[in-house]
Write a protein that holds these residues in place. Structure first.
Motif, PDB file in Angstrom:
ATOM      1  N   TRP A 132       0.599  -1.000  -0.047  1.00 24.42           N
ATOM      2  CA  TRP A 132      -0.511  -0.251  -0.078  1.00 24.42           C
ATOM      3  C   TRP A 132       1.105   1.575  -0.340  1.00 24.42           C
ATOM      4  CZ3 TRP A 132      -5.034   1.215  -0.203  1.00 24.42           C
ATOM      5  CH2 TRP A 132      -5.438   2.748  -0.061  1.00 24.42           C
ATOM      6  N   GLY A 135       3.199   1.949  -3.700  1.00 24.86           N
ATOM      7  CA  GLY A 135       2.168   2.112  -5.169  1.00 24.86           C
ATOM      8  C   GLY A 135       1.018   1.292  -5.326  1.00 24.86           C
ATOM      9  N   ALA A 136       0.218   0.264  -3.944  1.00 24.83           N
ATOM     10  CA  ALA A 136      -0.663   0.361  -4.588  1.00 24.83           C
ATOM     11  C   ALA A 136      -2.545   0.605  -3.810  1.00 24.83           C
ATOM     12  CB  ALA A 136      -0.857  -0.810  -3.278  1.00 24.83           C
ATOM     13  N   GLN A 138      -2.755   3.331  -5.512  1.00 27.17           N
ATOM     14  CA  GLN A 138      -2.621   3.625  -7.021  1.00 27.17           C
ATOM     15  C   GLN A 138      -3.964   2.356  -7.927  1.00 27.17           C
ATOM     16  OE1 GLN A 138       0.280   5.143  -5.554  1.00 27.17           O
ATOM     17  NE2 GLN A 138      -0.806   6.959  -4.845  1.00 27.17           N
ATOM     18  N   TRP A 139      -4.119   1.656  -7.378  1.00 27.17           N
ATOM     19  CA  TRP A 139      -3.745   0.508  -8.118  1.00 27.17           C
ATOM     20  C   TRP A 139      -5.632   0.511  -7.949  1.00 27.17           C
ATOM     21  CZ3 TRP A 139      -0.966  -4.410  -5.858  1.00 27.17           C
ATOM     22  CH2 TRP A 139       0.516  -3.490  -5.775  1.00 27.17           C
ATOM     23  N   THR A 140      -6.035  -0.801  -9.352  1.00 29.16           N
ATOM     24  CA  THR A 140      -7.425  -0.748  -9.185  1.00 29.16           C
ATOM     25  C   THR A 140      -8.042  -1.915  -7.821  1.00 29.16           C
ATOM     26  OG1 THR A 140      -7.589  -2.463 -10.591  1.00 29.16           O
ATOM     27  CG2 THR A 140      -7.592  -0.972 -11.417  1.00 29.16           C
ATOM     28  N   LYS A 143      -6.671  -5.016  -9.148  1.00 26.81           N
ATOM     29  CA  LYS A 143      -5.101  -5.568  -8.990  1.00 26.81           C
ATOM     30  C   LYS A 143      -4.756  -5.769  -7.465  1.00 26.81           C
ATOM     31  CE  LYS A 143      -0.907  -3.229 -10.879  1.00 26.81           C
ATOM     32  NZ  LYS A 143       0.334  -3.160 -10.798  1.00 26.81           N
ATOM     33  N   ARG A 144      -6.172  -5.210  -6.461  1.00 23.47           N
ATOM     34  CA  ARG A 144      -5.734  -5.095  -5.071  1.00 23.47           C
ATOM     35  C   ARG A 144      -6.090  -7.057  -4.811  1.00 23.47           C
ATOM     36  NH1 ARG A 144      -6.060   0.595  -4.481  1.00 23.47           N
ATOM     37  NH2 ARG A 144      -8.333   0.259  -4.146  1.00 23.47           N
ATOM     38  N   PHE A 147      -3.637  -9.325  -6.272  1.00 24.28           N
ATOM     39  CA  PHE A 147      -2.462  -9.216  -5.292  1.00 24.28           C
ATOM     40  C   PHE A 147      -1.983  -9.781  -4.127  1.00 24.28           C
ATOM     41  CE2 PHE A 147       0.397  -6.908  -2.155  1.00 24.28           C
ATOM     42  CZ  PHE A 147       1.849  -7.289  -2.635  1.00 24.28           C
ATOM     43  N   TYR A 195       4.141  -6.476 -10.010  1.00 18.09           N
ATOM     44  CA  TYR A 195       3.057  -5.748 -10.065  1.00 18.09           C
ATOM     45  C   TYR A 195       3.912  -4.281  -9.624  1.00 18.09           C
ATOM     46  CZ  TYR A 195       0.108  -9.676  -8.582  1.00 18.09           C
ATOM     47  OH  TYR A 195      -0.407 -11.236  -9.200  1.00 18.09           O
ATOM     48  N   ASP A 196       4.738  -3.727 -10.151  1.00 16.56           N
ATOM     49  CA  ASP A 196       5.089  -2.397  -9.801  1.00 16.56           C
ATOM     50  C   ASP A 196       5.639  -2.235  -8.772  1.00 16.56           C
ATOM     51  OD1 ASP A 196       5.727  -2.776 -12.755  1.00 16.56           O
ATOM     52  OD2 ASP A 196       4.169  -2.609 -13.591  1.00 16.56           O
ATOM     53  N   VAL A 197       5.720  -2.833  -7.693  1.00 20.42           N
ATOM     54  CA  VAL A 197       5.624  -2.493  -6.638  1.00 20.42           C
ATOM     55  C   VAL A 197       7.232  -1.508  -7.016  1.00 20.42           C
ATOM     56  CG1 VAL A 197       5.819  -2.674  -3.891  1.00 20.42           C
ATOM     57  CG2 VAL A 197       4.075  -4.366  -5.738  1.00 20.42           C
TER      58      VAL A 197
END
Length: 214
Positions: A132, A135-136, A138-140, A143-144, A147, A195-197
């Protein structure tokens, strides 16, 4: 069969039948790949934890792969040995089993029950709170949820050690069993890359220090 696990997961499943990789084995190519992916991860400061709630990652242990079993039982079934199941659940509810804990090296007996289930817990290798802050936010929602239930990011482990880890990253917590640290960090990098974290500078240094010794 669980899906979306990535090449590292597939190799582990093929070789051992368990994504836990409890012996801490890893190939040179795994480590080389992890170092390359680590180098490409964005390095930023940790964002505020403000707004984090477990519910932001969907219902706990949702049946995202629609195989009829919730994610917790999927991971227990994957990582334990000698499992027994609740009758009439199509082998979905694990009642007992044995875990070779990758974090400590201990052998732990699992028995489902109000006072016993917590001996074995499902760890998010990249904790939800940590994601969180990296980056998370900003996720949908989709996607969360993916993950939080991705088998690549989940591991059955010793309950007390999972509590000790809490939402720590690699800069502040590593498995006490040193033989597993290479596999642990390689898999964390795999998840973050997928996941581009992003990573903090201290976290990247800690990860690289481990991988350089593998």
């Amino acid at each position: 069969m669980l899906t979306g696990c990535g090449e590292l997961e597939a190799r582990i499943d093929a070789d051992t039948g368990s994504a836990a990789d409890s012996k801490g084995s890893h190939s040179k190519s795994d480590i080389t790949d992890a170092l390359k992916k680590l180098d490409k991860l964005a390095v930023k400061g940790r964002a505020p934890r403000t707004g984090f709630e477990r519910e932001k990652f969907g219902p706990a242990w949702a049946d995202v792969d629609r195989n009829g079993c919730d994610t917790r039982n999927d991971i227990l079934k994957r990582d334990l040995t000698d499992e027994t199941f609740k009758p009439g659940t199509h082998d979905c509810i694990v009642l007992t089993g044995t875990l070779k804990d990758p974090y400590s090296g201990k052998t732990i007996s699992f028995k489902r029950g109000q006072d016993t289930s917590t001996a074995v817990q499902i760890d998010h290798l990249i904790p939800l709170s940590d994601a969180w802050q990296k980056g998370a936010q900003q996720w949908t929602d989709t996607k969360r949820k993916e993950f939080a239930n991705d088998p690549l990011n989940l591991l059955a482990v010793d309950g007390p050690l999972n509590g000790q880890k809490s939402d720590a990253d690699a800069a502040t917590w590593l498995p006490p069993r040193k033989a597993y640290r290479c596999a642990y960090i390689a898999r964390q990098v795999e998840v973050k890359a997928k996941y581009d974290v992003w990573v903090t500078a201290a976290e990247k240094t800690a990860m690289k220090d481990i991988l350089d010794t593998c």
